[in-house]
Design a protein around this motif. Structure first.
Motif, short mmCIF file in Angstrom:
data_model
loop_
_atom_site.label_atom_id
_atom_site.label_comp_id
_atom_site.label_asym_id
_atom_site.label_seq_id
_atom_site.Cartn_x
_atom_site.Cartn_y
_atom_site.Cartn_z
N THR A 141 -29.67 88.00 1.32
CA THR A 141 -29.26 88.64 -0.33
C THR A 141 -28.12 88.37 -0.69
OG1 THR A 141 -28.81 90.78 0.54
CG2 THR A 141 -31.01 90.49 0.29
N ASP A 183 -20.60 93.06 -4.24
CA ASP A 183 -21.48 93.38 -3.14
C ASP A 183 -21.99 94.74 -3.37
OD1 ASP A 183 -19.70 94.48 -2.03
OD2 ASP A 183 -19.37 92.99 -0.23
N GLN A 185 -21.83 96.85 -5.97
CA GLN A 185 -22.42 96.87 -7.27
C GLN A 185 -23.98 96.26 -7.70
OE1 GLN A 185 -21.34 98.56 -10.04
NE2 GLN A 185 -19.59 99.30 -8.86
N ILE A 186 -23.96 95.10 -6.84
CA ILE A 186 -25.10 94.26 -6.95
C ILE A 186 -26.28 95.25 -6.18
CG2 ILE A 186 -26.57 92.34 -6.10
CD1 ILE A 186 -24.27 91.00 -6.91
N ALA A 187 -25.97 95.73 -4.82
CA ALA A 187 -26.92 96.54 -3.99
C ALA A 187 -27.13 97.70 -4.47
CB ALA A 187 -26.22 96.65 -2.63
N ARG A 188 -26.26 98.34 -5.54
CA ARG A 188 -26.61 99.64 -6.15
C ARG A 188 -27.50 99.48 -7.16
NH1 ARG A 188 -21.44 101.06 -4.05
NH2 ARG A 188 -20.25 100.17 -5.83
N ARG A 189 -27.28 98.54 -8.04
CA ARG A 189 -28.10 98.22 -9.27
C ARG A 189 -29.49 97.52 -9.06
NH1 ARG A 189 -25.31 98.57 -14.25
NH2 ARG A 189 -23.09 98.80 -14.01
N TRP A 190 -29.57 96.77 -7.87
CA TRP A 190 -30.95 96.19 -7.69
C TRP A 190 -31.42 96.54 -6.24
CZ3 TRP A 190 -27.04 93.60 -10.60
CH2 TRP A 190 -27.42 93.11 -11.81
N PRO A 191 -32.11 97.44 -6.21
CA PRO A 191 -32.49 98.07 -4.73
C PRO A 191 -33.30 96.87 -4.02
CG PRO A 191 -33.38 99.54 -6.52
CD PRO A 191 -32.60 98.49 -7.31
N SER A 192 -33.83 96.01 -4.57
CA SER A 192 -34.31 94.83 -3.81
C SER A 192 -33.26 93.99 -2.95
CB SER A 192 -35.21 94.07 -4.43
OG SER A 192 -34.35 93.32 -5.64
N GLN A 193 -31.76 94.29 -3.50
CA GLN A 193 -31.20 93.34 -2.84
C GLN A 193 -30.18 93.93 -1.94
OE1 GLN A 193 -30.10 89.85 -3.47
NE2 GLN A 193 -32.10 90.11 -4.58
#
Length: 336
Positions: A141, A183, A185-193
Motif C-alpha cells: 500500500t 503515511d 494521514q493516508i492510512a486514516r483517510r482511506w481505510p483500504s490503504q
C-alpha cells in the motif's frame, strides 16, 4: 463270569436225562467240551449240594439276549454320539457366527470412526487454509511504501551527517518527516490503504531513523552520549519486544520463512500516547540539533533543556510499553 451265566438256583429239580438230552449239544457248542461227561460232572455236583441246576436253553437265550442288548446299546451310543456331534457342530457354528457378527460390527464401527476422524481432519485443514488466507493481506500500500522508503533512507541520512554535510542531512530529514506524516494521514483517510503490517512497519522505521540520526549526531558531537544511549537502548528494547511478540503470535509451524513473511500478519501494535509525544519530541530534538551547526546556536541552554526533555519522555515511553503491555499490542486470534 461263567457261574453267573450258566448257573442259577432252580425252584424245582430237573432229571439228569432231560439235562443230558436237552443241553448236550448246546453245552458242547457253547463251552467247547464234551456234553456227556460235563453234564455228569454237574449232576454229581448238583446231587451233592442240592443247589445248582443247569438249563442249556437259558444259556442260549441269555447269549442271544446279551448280543441283542449289546447291539441296541451300541446303536444307542452311536445315535447319542451322532446327536452330540450334531449339537456340537451347531453350537460351534453358532459361536463362529456370533464372533463373525461381532467382528463385522467392530470393523464397521472402526471404519466409521476412521471416516469421521478423516472428515474432521479435512475440515480442520480447510479451516486452517481459510484462516491463513484471511490473515494474509496486501502490504504493498502507499503508506507502507512510504514507510519502507523512510527506512531505506535512514542509513543514508546518517552517513551524510557523519560526512559533515549537515544541510543535505537536514533536507533528507525533512523528506523523511514528510513521509512519516503522509503515511499516517493516508492510512486514516482511506481505510483500504490501512494494514496491520503497517502498525509494526511504521514504528520500526521511526526507530531506525532515530537510531541512525542519534548515532551520527553523537559521532559529530552534536548530541550528548547519555541521550544517545537512552534513545538507542529504548529502540533496541522495542525492536526485541517486537520480535518476541512476532514469535509468540505466530501459529505453528514456526518456520523461518513464515516468521519473516510480512504478509502473514499475527499481531497489531497500538502505540501509547506518551510514545507518540516522545516521537514528536525526538524528531524536534534531532532536527534542532542538526540545525545547530547550520544556524550557529551550538551549546545554547534551550538546546540542553530540549535534550533533557527528550531523555525524560524517552524513558517514560519505554515504561508505558511495559506497564500497558496488554494494551499496546494485540495478537490476532484465529477466527472460529
Amino acid at each position: 463270569m461263567l457261574p453267573a451265566i450258566i448257573f442259577r438256583q432252580m425252584q424245582r429239580p430237573m432229571s439228569a436225562g432231560a439235562l443230558h438230552l436237552g443241553g448236550s449239544t448246546a453245552l458242547e457248542h457253547v463251552l467247547g467240551v464234551g456234553g456227556s461227561s460235563f453234564v455228569n460232572c454237574l449232576n454229581r455236583y448238583a446231587a451233592a449240594t442240592g443247589f445248582i441246576r443247569i438249563s442249556f436253553l437259558d444259556i442260549n437265550q441269555r447269549r442271544n439276549w446279551d448280543v441283542a442288548r449289546l447291539r441296541l446299546y451300541a446303536d444307542a451310543k452311536k445315535q447319542s454320539l451322532h446327536l452330540r456331534t450334531i449339537q456340537g457342530r451347531d453350537l460351534l457354528q453358532g459361536v463362529l457366527d456370533k464372533q463373525r457378527a461381532e467382528f463385522i460390527e467392530r470393523k464397521n464401527v472402526l471404519v466409521d470412526d476412521i471416516r469421521e476422524a478423516r472428515h474432521k481432519v479435512q475440515e480442520r485443514v480447510r479451516e486452517k487454509i481459510v484462516e491463513i488466507r484471511e490473515e494474509r493481506e496486501n502490504i504493498m500500500t502507499i503508506p507502507n511504501l512510504l514507510t519502507i522508503s523512510r527506512a531505506i533512507l535512514s542509513p543514508y541520512i546518517g552517513y551524510v551527517v557523519v560526512q559533515g554535510d549537515f544541510t543535505l542531512g537536514m533536507s533528507l530529514l525533512v523528506v523523511a518527516g514528510i513521509t512519516d506524516l503522509l503515511d499516517g494521514q493516508i492510512a486514516r483517510r482511506w481505510p483500504s490503504q490501512a494494514s496491520k503490517a503497517g502498525s509494526f512497519l511504521d514504528p520500526m522505521a521511526d526507530k531506525l531513523l532515530m537510531g541512525c540520526l542519534v548515532v551520527s549526531l553523537c559521532y559529530s558531537e552534536l548530541l550528548p552520549m547519555w541521550l544517545t544511549g537512552i534513545v538507542v537502548f529504548r529502540d533496541v528494547f522495542l525492536l526485541a519486544a517486537g520480535f518476541i511478540i512476532r514469535y509468540i503470535s505466530l501459529p505453528p509451524p514456526k518456520t523461518f520463512s513464515r516468521y519473516f513473511d510480512a504478509t502473514h500478519v499475527t499481531a497489531q501494535l497500538e502505540p501509547t500516547f506518551i510514545s507518540k509525544v516522545n516521537t514528536g519530541v525526538q524528531l524536534a530534538t534531532i532536527g534542532i540539533s542538526l540545525g545547530a551547526p547550520i544556524w550557529n546556536y551550538l551549546d545554547h541552554p534551550m538546546l540542553h533543556g530540549l535534550w533533557y526533555l527528550t531523555g525524560a519522555t524517552t524513558i517514560a515511553a519505554a515504561l508505558s510499553y511495559v506497564i500497558n503491555r496488554r494494551d499496546t499490542f494485540k495478537i490476532i486470534q484465529k477466527k472460529t
